[in-house]
Design an enzyme around this catalytic site. Sequence first.
Site, PDB file in Angstrom:
ATOM      1  N   GLU A   1      -4.884   3.767   5.955  1.00 17.97           N
ATOM      2  CA  GLU A   1      -4.582   3.557   4.532  1.00 17.97           C
ATOM      3  C   GLU A   1      -5.216   4.686   3.702  1.00 17.97           C
ATOM      4  O   GLU A   1      -4.661   5.138   2.710  1.00 17.97           O
ATOM      5  CB  GLU A   1      -5.154   2.205   4.082  1.00 17.97           C
ATOM      6  CG  GLU A   1      -4.876   1.908   2.625  1.00 17.97           C
ATOM      7  CD  GLU A   1      -5.827   0.898   2.013  1.00 17.97           C
ATOM      8  OE1 GLU A   1      -5.707  -0.296   2.314  1.00 17.97           O
ATOM      9  OE2 GLU A   1      -6.689   1.314   1.213  1.00 17.97           O
TER      10      GLU A   1
ATOM     11  N   ARG B   1       0.822  -1.212   0.000  1.00 25.74           N
ATOM     12  CA  ARG B   1       0.000   0.000   0.000  1.00 25.74           C
ATOM     13  C   ARG B   1       0.867   1.279   0.000  1.00 25.74           C
ATOM     14  O   ARG B   1       0.521   2.279   0.631  1.00 25.74           O
ATOM     15  CB  ARG B   1      -0.964   0.041   1.197  1.00 25.74           C
ATOM     16  CG  ARG B   1      -1.961  -1.098   1.239  1.00 25.74           C
ATOM     17  CD  ARG B   1      -2.962  -1.022   0.093  1.00 25.74           C
ATOM     18  NE  ARG B   1      -4.050  -1.969   0.271  1.00 25.74           N
ATOM     19  CZ  ARG B   1      -4.037  -3.241  -0.159  1.00 25.74           C
ATOM     20  NH1 ARG B   1      -2.976  -3.709  -0.793  1.00 25.74           N
ATOM     21  NH2 ARG B   1      -5.088  -4.011   0.013  1.00 25.74           N
TER      22      ARG B   1
ATOM     23  N   SER C   1     -10.689  -0.736   3.087  1.00 25.34           N
ATOM     24  CA  SER C   1      -9.961  -0.844   4.359  1.00 25.34           C
ATOM     25  C   SER C   1      -9.521   0.552   4.795  1.00 25.34           C
ATOM     26  O   SER C   1      -8.864   1.257   4.029  1.00 25.34           O
ATOM     27  CB  SER C   1      -8.701  -1.696   4.201  1.00 25.34           C
ATOM     28  OG  SER C   1      -9.017  -2.973   3.736  1.00 25.34           O
TER      29      SER C   1
HETATM   30  P1  FAD Z   1      -8.828   8.743  -5.268  1.00 25.05           P
HETATM   31  O1  FAD Z   1      -9.555   8.416  -4.022  1.00 25.05           O
HETATM   32  O2  FAD Z   1      -9.465   9.671  -6.223  1.00 25.05           O
HETATM   33  O3  FAD Z   1      -7.376   9.276  -4.883  1.00 25.05           O
HETATM   34  C1  FAD Z   1      -6.589   8.602  -3.935  1.00 25.05           C
HETATM   35  C2  FAD Z   1      -5.293   9.407  -3.737  1.00 25.05           C
HETATM   36  O4  FAD Z   1      -4.519   9.382  -4.933  1.00 25.05           O
HETATM   37  C3  FAD Z   1      -5.544  10.888  -3.434  1.00 25.05           C
HETATM   38  O5  FAD Z   1      -4.528  11.323  -2.571  1.00 25.05           O
HETATM   39  C4  FAD Z   1      -5.412  11.562  -4.793  1.00 25.05           C
HETATM   40  O6  FAD Z   1      -5.018  12.908  -4.696  1.00 25.05           O
HETATM   41  C5  FAD Z   1      -4.352  10.701  -5.456  1.00 25.05           C
HETATM   42  N1  FAD Z   1      -4.530  10.575  -6.901  1.00 25.05           N
HETATM   43  C6  FAD Z   1      -5.638  10.160  -7.560  1.00 25.05           C
HETATM   44  N2  FAD Z   1      -5.410  10.127  -8.888  1.00 25.05           N
HETATM   45  C7  FAD Z   1      -4.139  10.549  -9.074  1.00 25.05           C
HETATM   46  C8  FAD Z   1      -3.325  10.766 -10.226  1.00 25.05           C
HETATM   47  N3  FAD Z   1      -3.773  10.532 -11.465  1.00 25.05           N
HETATM   48  N4  FAD Z   1      -2.052  11.224 -10.037  1.00 25.05           N
HETATM   49  C9  FAD Z   1      -1.587  11.475  -8.792  1.00 25.05           C
HETATM   50  N5  FAD Z   1      -2.315  11.307  -7.666  1.00 25.05           N
HETATM   51  C10 FAD Z   1      -3.572  10.838  -7.813  1.00 25.05           C
HETATM   52  N6  FAD Z   1      -7.656  -0.695  -2.458  1.00 25.05           N
HETATM   53  C11 FAD Z   1      -6.833  -1.758  -2.593  1.00 25.05           C
HETATM   54  O7  FAD Z   1      -5.619  -1.599  -2.753  1.00 25.05           O
HETATM   55  N7  FAD Z   1      -7.311  -3.028  -2.543  1.00 25.05           N
HETATM   56  C12 FAD Z   1      -8.615  -3.316  -2.390  1.00 25.05           C
HETATM   57  O8  FAD Z   1      -9.012  -4.457  -2.350  1.00 25.05           O
HETATM   58  C13 FAD Z   1      -9.515  -2.212  -2.228  1.00 25.05           C
HETATM   59  N8  FAD Z   1     -10.827  -2.422  -2.029  1.00 25.05           N
HETATM   60  C14 FAD Z   1     -11.682  -1.370  -1.886  1.00 25.05           C
HETATM   61  C15 FAD Z   1     -13.048  -1.632  -1.715  1.00 25.05           C
HETATM   62  C16 FAD Z   1     -13.945  -0.583  -1.579  1.00 25.05           C
HETATM   63  C17 FAD Z   1     -15.424  -0.889  -1.394  1.00 25.05           C
HETATM   64  C18 FAD Z   1     -13.485   0.749  -1.664  1.00 25.05           C
HETATM   65  C19 FAD Z   1     -14.456   1.898  -1.574  1.00 25.05           C
HETATM   66  C20 FAD Z   1     -12.130   1.016  -1.826  1.00 25.05           C
HETATM   67  C21 FAD Z   1     -11.211  -0.045  -1.933  1.00 25.05           C
HETATM   68  N9  FAD Z   1      -9.831   0.170  -2.105  1.00 25.05           N
HETATM   69  C22 FAD Z   1      -8.981  -0.897  -2.277  1.00 25.05           C
HETATM   70  C23 FAD Z   1      -9.298   1.542  -2.125  1.00 25.05           C
HETATM   71  C24 FAD Z   1      -9.390   2.235  -3.505  1.00 25.05           C
HETATM   72  O9  FAD Z   1     -10.268   1.559  -4.338  1.00 25.05           O
HETATM   73  C25 FAD Z   1      -8.020   2.320  -4.183  1.00 25.05           C
HETATM   74  O10 FAD Z   1      -7.093   2.985  -3.374  1.00 25.05           O
HETATM   75  C26 FAD Z   1      -8.101   3.051  -5.530  1.00 25.05           C
HETATM   76  O11 FAD Z   1      -6.882   2.911  -6.236  1.00 25.05           O
HETATM   77  C27 FAD Z   1      -8.429   4.522  -5.377  1.00 25.05           C
HETATM   78  O12 FAD Z   1      -8.627   5.050  -6.666  1.00 25.05           O
HETATM   79  P2  FAD Z   1      -9.362   6.440  -6.887  1.00 25.05           P
HETATM   80  O13 FAD Z   1      -9.249   6.779  -8.324  1.00 25.05           O
HETATM   81  O14 FAD Z   1     -10.728   6.375  -6.333  1.00 25.05           O
HETATM   82  O15 FAD Z   1      -8.421   7.382  -6.009  1.00 25.05           O
HETATM   83  N1  EPU Z   2     -10.895 -10.520  10.218  1.00 26.61           N
HETATM   84  C1  EPU Z   2     -11.569 -10.560  11.418  1.00 26.61           C
HETATM   85  N2  EPU Z   2     -12.607  -9.679  11.598  1.00 26.61           N
HETATM   86  C2  EPU Z   2     -12.987  -8.801  10.649  1.00 26.61           C
HETATM   87  C3  EPU Z   2     -12.286  -8.757   9.433  1.00 26.61           C
HETATM   88  C4  EPU Z   2     -11.233  -9.635   9.234  1.00 26.61           C
HETATM   89  O1  EPU Z   2     -11.251 -11.348  12.298  1.00 26.61           O
HETATM   90  O2  EPU Z   2     -13.937  -8.054  10.905  1.00 26.61           O
HETATM   91  C5  EPU Z   2      -9.785 -11.484  10.009  1.00 26.61           C
HETATM   92  C6  EPU Z   2     -10.303 -12.825   9.503  1.00 26.61           C
HETATM   93  O3  EPU Z   2      -9.559 -13.847  10.117  1.00 26.61           O
HETATM   94  C7  EPU Z   2      -9.949 -12.788   8.018  1.00 26.61           C
HETATM   95  C8  EPU Z   2      -8.680 -11.923   8.012  1.00 26.61           C
HETATM   96  O4  EPU Z   2      -8.897 -10.971   9.062  1.00 26.61           O
HETATM   97  O5  EPU Z   2      -9.706 -14.056   7.510  1.00 26.61           O
HETATM   98  C9  EPU Z   2      -8.416 -11.221   6.702  1.00 26.61           C
HETATM   99  O6  EPU Z   2      -9.598 -10.542   6.289  1.00 26.61           O
HETATM  100  P1  EPU Z   2      -9.894 -10.268   4.732  1.00 26.61           P
HETATM  101  O7  EPU Z   2      -9.636 -11.509   3.923  1.00 26.61           O
HETATM  102  O8  EPU Z   2     -11.222  -9.648   4.619  1.00 26.61           O
HETATM  103  O9  EPU Z   2      -8.758  -9.273   4.309  1.00 26.61           O
HETATM  104  P2  EPU Z   2      -8.177  -7.975   5.005  1.00 26.61           P
HETATM  105  O10 EPU Z   2      -6.796  -8.288   5.459  1.00 26.61           O
HETATM  106  O11 EPU Z   2      -9.123  -7.451   6.005  1.00 26.61           O
HETATM  107  C10 EPU Z   2      -7.033  -7.114   2.841  1.00 26.61           C
HETATM  108  C11 EPU Z   2      -6.910  -5.818   2.124  1.00 26.61           C
HETATM  109  C12 EPU Z   2      -8.140  -5.586   1.258  1.00 26.61           C
HETATM  110  C13 EPU Z   2      -8.206  -6.714   0.219  1.00 26.61           C
HETATM  111  C14 EPU Z   2      -8.317  -8.044   0.970  1.00 26.61           C
HETATM  112  C15 EPU Z   2      -8.265  -9.229   0.031  1.00 26.61           C
HETATM  113  C16 EPU Z   2      -5.553  -4.331   3.455  1.00 26.61           C
HETATM  114  C17 EPU Z   2      -5.511  -3.163   4.359  1.00 26.61           C
HETATM  115  N3  EPU Z   2      -6.759  -4.719   3.056  1.00 26.61           N
HETATM  116  O12 EPU Z   2      -8.116  -6.997   3.748  1.00 26.61           O
HETATM  117  O13 EPU Z   2      -7.961  -4.361   0.571  1.00 26.61           O
HETATM  118  O14 EPU Z   2      -9.309  -6.555  -0.632  1.00 26.61           O
HETATM  119  O15 EPU Z   2      -7.209  -8.173   1.891  1.00 26.61           O
HETATM  120  O16 EPU Z   2      -6.980  -9.364  -0.502  1.00 26.61           O
HETATM  121  O17 EPU Z   2      -4.501  -4.886   3.112  1.00 26.61           O
HETATM  122  C18 EPU Z   2      -8.360  -2.018   0.708  1.00 26.61           C
HETATM  123  O18 EPU Z   2      -7.147  -1.867   0.663  1.00 26.61           O
HETATM  124  O19 EPU Z   2      -9.160  -1.052   0.741  1.00 26.61           O
HETATM  125  C19 EPU Z   2      -8.924  -3.364   0.718  1.00 26.61           C
HETATM  126  C20 EPU Z   2     -10.229  -3.618   0.807  1.00 26.61           C
END
Ligand code: FAD
Ligand code: EPU
Length: 338
Positions: free
Chosen positions: A334, A164, A238
């Site tokens: 994050e 991240r 997250s």
């Molecule tokens: P924004 O929110 O618009 O911007 C994020 C940051 O980047 C800001 O600081 C912004 O200024 C900067 N930025 C944006 N675009 C640019 C650019 N072109 N150049 C320079 N800076 C820029 N993330 C994960 O890694 N894994 C996941 O599994 C994951 N799951 C998610 C699930 C949900 C339901 C949600 C809501 C979010 C999740 N995220 C996850 C977080 C998010 O989706 C990612 O971080 C995504 O890349 C953000 O993209 P955005 O375009 O919305 O960024």
């Molecule tokens: N868990 C709990 N309680 C909860 C949630 C999770 O006990 O309420 C424990 C469970 O044991 C579970 C483990 O945590 O098995 C891991 O949970 P999960 O598989 O949901 O993944 P995570 O570690 O919570 C990360 C990323 C997610 C990504 C998933 C799948 C980060 C900060 N988050 O979540 O990314 O989608 O793995 O790879 O690394 C994001 O970055 O926004 C994001 C959603």
Amino acid sequence: MKILENISLKPFNSFGIDAVAAYFASFNSDDELEALLRSETAINNHCLVLGGGSNILLTKDFPGLVMKNEIKGIEVVNETEDQFIIKAGAGENWHQLVLHCVEQGYAGLENLSLIPGNVGASPMQNIGAYGVEIKDVFEALEAFHIKDKSIEKFDREACSFGYRESVFKNKYKGQFIITSVSFRLNKQPLFNTTYGAIQQELERMNVQELSIRAVSQAVINIRSSKLPDPKLIGNAGSFFKNPFVSMEQFELLKDKFPSIVAFPLEGGNFKLAAGWLIEQCGWKGFRQGDAGCYPKQALVLVNYGSAKGAEILDLSEKIIRSVEAKFGVVLEREVNII
Ligand code: FAD
Ligand code: EPU
């Protein structure tokens, strides 16, 4: 290119926070971006570049210029015997890019299905899910240097990707605007189905022959079952990172909390599941006003309607303090706090 004034950012952030931008403009090419950056408004104000707004928490009105990246386009820029290099405009929707690649048979992005946001933000925090991070498929990116008004190219090494993390979140924070990203994708898939519940979901789906389409669908199904849809409940995924601890610290924690959830890392450290730590502190399902901790995934903070960004931030602060008091581990956010 038009600069608008006093625009509500509610439709532009997945938390659904109703903060106002003093100025707002979108750009759909490098030239429009340069013209915007040369405008009086950009010169005299703080600027914030926005993609899909799915990784930000707006804690107050933004007194400067919000610049929405709308640079589009997806093209194959190179092809070798076993790979394609795909270049995508920063304003392309991430999941649409993944679906396009799955459709065309370009393998490598399928585990990253259904992550909200745009292509341009994907390298910012080296997005990752289900055992894959974009650094694994990353070829290069182009970014506009705000001060020098020039385009620079970054290869993987120059981005210093980590969990991240990237150079754009640290050393070069606020200095570059990413305009396009290229990915190196395979003609023959290298399936990665060992992470989490993918294998289980593929079995449930009764998949006979593994394909990138099936993996993508399995990831979509798993994600839809645990994460809130921002269209229905405001959130940014997250809210915190999963913290890393040394082996000694992990062993001490394991003695005290035998059911602690952790994953060994190369080099001897352990990654703790922050969701578990937060749940153990009693926050899962907590709600105060419209700010809450999601009942199905404690790592996700939510806005049930009209929470202010400051209320979500305050809740996150309380969670950090209680996790530290119980486990001696300091959670890091994050989400980008604006
Ligand atoms: P924004 O929110 O618009 O911007 C994020 C940051 O980047 C800001 O600081 C912004 O200024 C900067 N930025 C944006 N675009 C640019 C650019 N072109 N150049 C320079 N800076 C820029 N993330 C994960 O890694 N894994 C996941 O599994 C994951 N799951 C998610 C699930 C949900 C339901 C949600 C809501 C979010 C999740 N995220 C996850 C977080 C998010 O989706 C990612 O971080 C995504 O890349 C953000 O993209 P955005 O375009 O919305 O960024
Ligand atoms: N868990 C709990 N309680 C909860 C949630 C999770 O006990 O309420 C424990 C469970 O044991 C579970 C483990 O945590 O098995 C891991 O949970 P999960 O598989 O949901 O993944 P995570 O570690 O919570 C990360 C990323 C997610 C990504 C998933 C799948 C980060 C900060 N988050 O979540 O990314 O989608 O793995 O790879 O690394 C994001 O970055 O926004 C994001 C959603």
